[in-house]
Design a protein around this motif. Structure first.
Motif, PDB file in Angstrom:
ATOM      1  N   MET A   1      16.555  -4.126   9.014  1.00 24.96           N
ATOM      2  CA  MET A   1      15.381  -3.462   8.453  1.00 24.96           C
ATOM      3  C   MET A   1      15.327  -3.695   6.937  1.00 24.96           C
ATOM      4  SD  MET A   1      14.111  -2.341  11.176  1.00 24.96           S
ATOM      5  CE  MET A   1      12.699  -1.532  10.447  1.00 24.96           C
ATOM      6  N   PRO A   2      14.132  -3.696   6.351  1.00 23.88           N
ATOM      7  CA  PRO A   2      14.020  -3.912   4.906  1.00 23.88           C
ATOM      8  C   PRO A   2      14.566  -2.737   4.116  1.00 23.88           C
ATOM      9  CG  PRO A   2      11.903  -3.275   5.810  1.00 23.88           C
ATOM     10  CD  PRO A   2      12.825  -3.484   6.988  1.00 23.88           C
ATOM     11  N   SER A   3      14.927  -3.004   2.880  1.00 19.94           N
ATOM     12  CA  SER A   3      15.341  -1.939   1.970  1.00 19.94           C
ATOM     13  C   SER A   3      14.198  -1.629   1.016  1.00 19.94           C
ATOM     14  CB  SER A   3      16.578  -2.363   1.174  1.00 19.94           C
ATOM     15  OG  SER A   3      16.203  -3.244   0.125  1.00 19.94           O
ATOM     16  N   GLN A 302      14.578   5.550   2.396  1.00 22.82           N
ATOM     17  CA  GLN A 302      15.177   4.420   3.110  1.00 22.82           C
ATOM     18  C   GLN A 302      15.285   4.709   4.604  1.00 22.82           C
ATOM     19  OE1 GLN A 302      16.010   1.269   1.891  1.00 22.82           O
ATOM     20  NE2 GLN A 302      16.140   0.908   4.094  1.00 22.82           N
ATOM     21  N   LYS A 303      15.540   5.953   4.954  1.00 20.64           N
ATOM     22  CA  LYS A 303      15.617   6.327   6.373  1.00 20.64           C
ATOM     23  C   LYS A 303      14.277   6.101   7.070  1.00 20.64           C
ATOM     24  CE  LYS A 303      19.405   9.687   6.125  1.00 20.64           C
ATOM     25  NZ  LYS A 303      19.785  11.125   6.232  1.00 20.64           N
ATOM     26  N   GLU A 304      13.176   6.358   6.355  1.00 19.78           N
ATOM     27  CA  GLU A 304      11.857   6.128   6.945  1.00 19.78           C
ATOM     28  C   GLU A 304      11.630   4.634   7.198  1.00 19.78           C
ATOM     29  OE1 GLU A 304       9.953   8.255   8.158  1.00 19.78           O
ATOM     30  OE2 GLU A 304      10.085  10.147   7.080  1.00 19.78           O
ATOM     31  N   LEU A 305      12.088   3.805   6.269  1.00 28.81           N
ATOM     32  CA  LEU A 305      11.983   2.364   6.488  1.00 28.81           C
ATOM     33  C   LEU A 305      12.870   1.929   7.657  1.00 28.81           C
ATOM     34  CD1 LEU A 305      10.522   2.424   3.727  1.00 28.81           C
ATOM     35  CD2 LEU A 305      11.789   0.366   3.108  1.00 28.81           C
ATOM     36  N   ASP A 306      14.081   2.490   7.711  1.00 28.52           N
ATOM     37  CA  ASP A 306      15.014   2.134   8.785  1.00 28.52           C
ATOM     38  C   ASP A 306      14.454   2.512  10.151  1.00 28.52           C
ATOM     39  OD1 ASP A 306      16.770   1.243   6.859  1.00 28.52           O
ATOM     40  OD2 ASP A 306      18.029   3.044   6.892  1.00 28.52           O
ATOM     41  N   ALA A 310       7.541   3.609   8.317  1.00 32.46           N
ATOM     42  CA  ALA A 310       6.993   3.266   7.006  1.00 32.46           C
ATOM     43  C   ALA A 310       7.368   1.849   6.602  1.00 32.46           C
ATOM     44  CB  ALA A 310       7.502   4.251   5.958  1.00 32.46           C
ATOM     45  N   ASP A 311       6.470   1.224   5.837  1.00 30.57           N
ATOM     46  CA  ASP A 311       6.762  -0.048   5.183  1.00 30.57           C
ATOM     47  C   ASP A 311       7.099   0.159   3.715  1.00 30.57           C
ATOM     48  OD1 ASP A 311       6.003  -1.749   7.470  1.00 30.57           O
ATOM     49  OD2 ASP A 311       3.986  -0.995   7.061  1.00 30.57           O
ATOM     50  N   VAL A 312       6.566   1.252   3.152  1.00 31.75           N
ATOM     51  CA  VAL A 312       6.671   1.545   1.722  1.00 31.75           C
ATOM     52  C   VAL A 312       6.777   3.056   1.559  1.00 31.75           C
ATOM     53  CG1 VAL A 312       5.334   1.584  -0.449  1.00 31.75           C
ATOM     54  CG2 VAL A 312       5.386  -0.500   0.943  1.00 31.75           C
ATOM     55  N   ILE A 313       7.459   3.503   0.501  1.00 35.34           N
ATOM     56  CA  ILE A 313       7.475   4.922   0.141  1.00 35.34           C
ATOM     57  C   ILE A 313       6.835   5.076  -1.240  1.00 35.34           C
ATOM     58  CG2 ILE A 313       8.893   6.971  -0.261  1.00 35.34           C
ATOM     59  CD1 ILE A 313       8.972   5.980   2.637  1.00 35.34           C
ATOM     60  N   ALA A 314       5.899   6.007  -1.354  1.00 33.47           N
ATOM     61  CA  ALA A 314       5.269   6.318  -2.642  1.00 33.47           C
ATOM     62  C   ALA A 314       5.912   7.573  -3.215  1.00 33.47           C
ATOM     63  CB  ALA A 314       3.768   6.512  -2.475  1.00 33.47           C
TER      64      ALA A 314
END
Length: 364
Positions: A1-3, A302-306, A310-314
């Protein structure tokens, strides 16, 4: 998964990381809603964000009821934004303009005594900020069908001005109980025409505004902000999952670059959810870049991306107090705490004077 540190492409925007700056109203423009020079320094300091989403910016005088907030409906406002966008670009960053119509949240004192407009003539609860202190919200005027084309044209003009001002794109503010949200949700929208009743009708204005904006700036430079999962400024819905999933599907069909969701949890700092996040359902129907916002730190983001939602966090208030937030998250450095007394105050204090990690180290 992306960081969070990985680059991502959102339409025409090639973001160097997935730590984006959420829109933050700061009240540093003039009383005529013209950006002040100090705003260029503020945004340039935060150019390390993958994308900066600007503070909410009015599409018309009718729709702007926040003291010293900027607009994008006049040539003077447009020209005054140029130093800010140029400063961000010089620092290597990207910035999009958030387009804002507040609807019933506008106090008549901002519009020579004229009543604000909304989906229906239902006032917001509580009080609003004005140049004369807090005042009660007033009963809005239900926006008649014949005035909706002019409203949509206001968004077109503001979008065109945003590009003239040097912004890399725009975000349509359709969240937080403002005008488009007042049309979306059935607590406020009691209309019986083609903009009321069914979900299909209530999402109509959102989709018409978005389509109009994409025709000006391109779908690949257009984003939207929604707030699906809780009461905010008196605005809510009886079936938010169905409503916002339908809205997201319609936005996906228009091909917008990104969709930002402000979704607090049940113990949110500003606004508490009354249903679980709807983002997982939206993820199934929206194929663009999905941005999540509300009370995130680096670890939680990061957990949301994992998890693949989500793709991005604002990040909002943390970016307010930490101009080098990307560096601090990447290196797990301590964060400055924001000073709430200076969120909407005038001048540089609590605006451009928060120290960076490098500056703090130099002082030791």
């Amino acid at each position: 998964m992306p960081s969070l540190s990985d680059p991502i492409r959102a339409g025409a925007l090639s973001a160097p990381n997935r730590i984006w700056m959420a829109p933050l109203t700061r009240g540093r423009a003039t009383r005529e809603h013209v950006p002040e020079p100090i705003m260029a320094q503020y945004y340039a300091q935060r150019a390390g964000a993958g994308v900066i989403i600007s503070e909410a910016t009015g599409v018309s005088q009718q729709g702007l009821g926040w003291p010293y907030a900027p607009g994008l409906w006049t040539d003077e406002q447009t020209e005054a934004w140029k130093p800010a966008t140029e400063a961000v670009h010089k620092a290597g960053g990207l910035i999009v303009a958030q387009l804002w119509h507040m609807g019933r949240i506008v106090h008549p004192s901002f519009n020579n005594g004229a009543a604000p407009v909304s989906s229906s003539n239902i006032p917001a609860p509580g009080q609003t900020h004005t140049y004369d202190g807090k005042q009660d919200y007033t009963v809005p005027r239900s926006l008649p069908l014949e005035e909706i084309p002019a409203l949509i044209e206001d968004y077109r003009i503001a979008a065109r001005n945003a590009i003239r001002a040097g912004f890399d794109g725009v975000q349509i503010h359709a969240a937080n109980g403002y005008l488009i949200d007042q049309f979306l949700r059935d607590s406020d929208n009691h209309r019986t025409d083609i903009y009321g009743g069914s979900i299909e009708n209530r999402i109509r204005l959102l989709l018409e505004v978005t389509k109009a904006v994409t025709e000006i700036v391109g779908a690949d430079r257009t984003g939207v902000r929604l707030s699906p999962n809780g009461l905010i400024q008196g605005t809510n819905d009886s079936n938010p999952q169905a409503l916002f999933t339908a809205a997201a599907k319609g936005l996906d069909e228009l091909g917008i670059a990104f969709l930002e969701l402000r979704e607090p949890d049940f113990n949110g700092t500003f606004g508490k959810a009354d249903v679980a996040p709807i983002a997982p359902h939206i993820r199934k129907v929206f194929r663009g870049v999905l941005v999540l916002n509300a009370d995130y730190d680096g670890e939680k983001g990061q957990k949301e991306l994992d998890g693949g939602v989500a793709d991005v966090i604002a990040f909002g208030r943390t970016f307010l107090a930490n101009p080098d937030l990307v560096h601090k998250i990447q290196n797990k450095l301590p964060l400055n705490k924001d000073d709430a007394l200076t969120w909407y105050s005038r001048g540089p204090k609590g605006y451009i004077d928060y120290p960076t990690a490098d500056a703090a180290t130099a002082e030791i």
